[in-house]
Design a protein around this motif. Structure first.
Motif, mmCIF file in Angstrom:
data_model
loop_
_atom_site.group_PDB
_atom_site.id
_atom_site.type_symbol
_atom_site.label_atom_id
_atom_site.label_comp_id
_atom_site.label_asym_id
_atom_site.label_seq_id
_atom_site.Cartn_x
_atom_site.Cartn_y
_atom_site.Cartn_z
ATOM 1 N N THR A 150 -8.641 -8.619 -7.159
ATOM 2 C CA THR A 150 -8.065 -8.868 -8.478
ATOM 3 C C THR A 150 -6.844 -7.991 -8.715
ATOM 4 O O THR A 150 -5.838 -8.449 -9.268
ATOM 5 N N VAL A 151 -6.902 -6.731 -8.286
ATOM 6 C CA VAL A 151 -5.747 -5.837 -8.417
ATOM 7 C C VAL A 151 -4.590 -6.361 -7.572
ATOM 8 O O VAL A 151 -3.438 -6.374 -8.014
ATOM 9 N N MET A 152 -4.900 -6.822 -6.362
ATOM 10 C CA MET A 152 -3.852 -7.369 -5.503
ATOM 11 C C MET A 152 -3.212 -8.602 -6.149
ATOM 12 O O MET A 152 -1.990 -8.741 -6.172
ATOM 13 N N PHE A 153 -4.033 -9.466 -6.717
ATOM 14 C CA PHE A 153 -3.515 -10.656 -7.372
ATOM 15 C C PHE A 153 -2.686 -10.294 -8.603
ATOM 16 O O PHE A 153 -1.644 -10.899 -8.864
ATOM 17 N N ALA A 154 -3.134 -9.300 -9.366
ATOM 18 C CA ALA A 154 -2.399 -8.894 -10.568
ATOM 19 C C ALA A 154 -1.052 -8.274 -10.218
ATOM 20 O O ALA A 154 -0.104 -8.360 -11.001
ATOM 21 N N GLY A 155 -0.956 -7.650 -9.043
ATOM 22 C CA GLY A 155 0.289 -7.006 -8.640
ATOM 23 C C GLY A 155 1.285 -7.922 -7.962
ATOM 24 O O GLY A 155 2.414 -7.506 -7.668
ATOM 25 N N LEU A 156 0.914 -9.159 -7.703
ATOM 26 C CA LEU A 156 1.828 -10.089 -7.026
ATOM 27 C C LEU A 156 3.146 -10.309 -7.772
ATOM 28 O O LEU A 156 4.192 -10.390 -7.119
ATOM 29 N N PRO A 157 3.170 -10.394 -9.091
ATOM 30 C CA PRO A 157 4.472 -10.554 -9.758
ATOM 31 C C PRO A 157 5.438 -9.398 -9.468
ATOM 32 O O PRO A 157 6.643 -9.615 -9.355
ATOM 33 N N ILE A 158 4.927 -8.210 -9.333
ATOM 34 C CA ILE A 158 5.794 -7.071 -8.996
ATOM 35 C C ILE A 158 6.327 -7.225 -7.582
ATOM 36 O O ILE A 158 7.508 -6.973 -7.313
ATOM 37 N N LEU A 159 5.475 -7.654 -6.670
ATOM 38 C CA LEU A 159 5.919 -7.876 -5.291
ATOM 39 C C LEU A 159 7.001 -8.947 -5.241
ATOM 40 O O LEU A 159 8.022 -8.779 -4.557
ATOM 41 N N PHE A 160 6.809 -10.024 -5.990
ATOM 42 C CA PHE A 160 7.828 -11.083 -6.013
ATOM 43 C C PHE A 160 9.137 -10.582 -6.608
ATOM 44 O O PHE A 160 10.224 -10.945 -6.144
ATOM 45 N N ALA A 161 9.058 -9.735 -7.634
ATOM 46 C CA ALA A 161 10.283 -9.178 -8.227
ATOM 47 C C ALA A 161 11.022 -8.301 -7.232
ATOM 48 O O ALA A 161 12.248 -8.341 -7.147
ATOM 49 N N VAL A 162 10.281 -7.524 -6.457
ATOM 50 C CA VAL A 162 10.919 -6.673 -5.429
ATOM 51 C C VAL A 162 11.562 -7.537 -4.351
ATOM 52 O O VAL A 162 12.704 -7.279 -3.917
ATOM 53 N N ILE A 163 10.900 -8.601 -3.928
ATOM 54 C CA ILE A 163 11.466 -9.499 -2.918
ATOM 55 C C ILE A 163 12.736 -10.149 -3.453
ATOM 56 O O ILE A 163 13.732 -10.263 -2.736
ATOM 57 N N GLU A 164 12.725 -10.565 -4.719
ATOM 58 C CA GLU A 164 13.919 -11.160 -5.313
ATOM 59 C C GLU A 164 15.062 -10.158 -5.359
ATOM 60 O O GLU A 164 16.228 -10.514 -5.126
ATOM 61 N N GLN A 165 14.764 -8.905 -5.661
ATOM 62 C CA GLN A 165 15.806 -7.868 -5.694
ATOM 63 C C GLN A 165 16.393 -7.659 -4.289
ATOM 64 O O GLN A 165 17.600 -7.519 -4.136
ATOM 65 N N ILE A 166 15.524 -7.646 -3.289
ATOM 66 C CA ILE A 166 16.009 -7.476 -1.909
ATOM 67 C C ILE A 166 16.877 -8.650 -1.500
ATOM 68 O O ILE A 166 17.935 -8.482 -0.879
ATOM 69 N N GLN A 167 16.452 -9.871 -1.844
ATOM 70 C CA GLN A 167 17.253 -11.050 -1.506
ATOM 71 C C GLN A 167 18.594 -11.046 -2.235
ATOM 72 O O GLN A 167 19.579 -11.556 -1.731
ATOM 73 N N GLY A 168 18.632 -10.458 -3.413
ATOM 74 C CA GLY A 168 19.870 -10.365 -4.180
ATOM 75 C C GLY A 168 20.890 -9.446 -3.501
ATOM 76 O O GLY A 168 22.100 -9.627 -3.646
ATOM 77 N N PHE A 169 20.412 -8.466 -2.749
ATOM 78 C CA PHE A 169 21.318 -7.563 -2.037
ATOM 79 C C PHE A 169 21.858 -8.161 -0.746
ATOM 80 O O PHE A 169 22.849 -7.737 -0.218
ATOM 81 N N LEU A 170 21.158 -9.150 -0.207
ATOM 82 C CA LEU A 170 21.560 -9.728 1.082
ATOM 83 C C LEU A 170 22.574 -10.815 0.933
ATOM 84 O O LEU A 170 22.923 -11.473 0.154
#
Length: 128
Positions: free
Chosen positions: A108-128
């Motif tokens: 449940t904690v892993m599932f709740a934290g997925l939006p943060i992971l997606f936001a970090v991935i989007e930030q990384i893709q924004g730099f590339l």
């Protein structure tokens, strides 16, 4: 600080009382442990109001971080509830049930934290 001392003394008194019953009537020891745990849980719930007020102050400093702070508060709540439940099950002698509650809590904690992971991935893709 006085709340912490009250809870600590309540916990110690409850454990000592439960130890008196553990040898002769173990079911009463479990009931006493459960009752003390619920009382301590209510003390913790009272502290949630103070914590949420501090989170509101933090939200004032951070723009757009409301969702992340909400996730953080959910994760803390999930971990507390899972630990509370699994400890009661473990104290009653049901280690397998306690383990399954802990596994569910981790998922449940892993599932709740997925939006943060997606936001970090989007930030990384924004730099590339």
């Amino acid at each position: 600080m006085s709340e912490l001392l009250k809870v600590a003394f309540l916990g110690i008194a409850g454990v000592l009382l439960a130890m008196q019953f553990r040898g002769s009537q173990p079911e009463y020891a479990t009931y006493i442990g459960l009752a003390v745990s619920i009382l301590i849980f209510f003390f913790c719930i009272r502290q949630v109001g103070a914590v949420s007020a501090q989170f509101d102050r933090i939200k004032g400093y951070l723009d757009g971080a409301d969702a992340y702070l909400g996730i953080l508060l959910k994760v803390v709540g999930i971990t507390y509830i899972c630990e509370f439940s699994s400890d009661i099950c473990r104290d009653a002698g049901y280690q397998a049930v306690a383990g399954q509650i802990e596994v569910l809590g981790k998922l449940t904690v892993m599932f709740a934290g997925l939006p943060i992971l997606f936001a970090v991935i989007e930030q990384i893709q924004g730099f590339l």
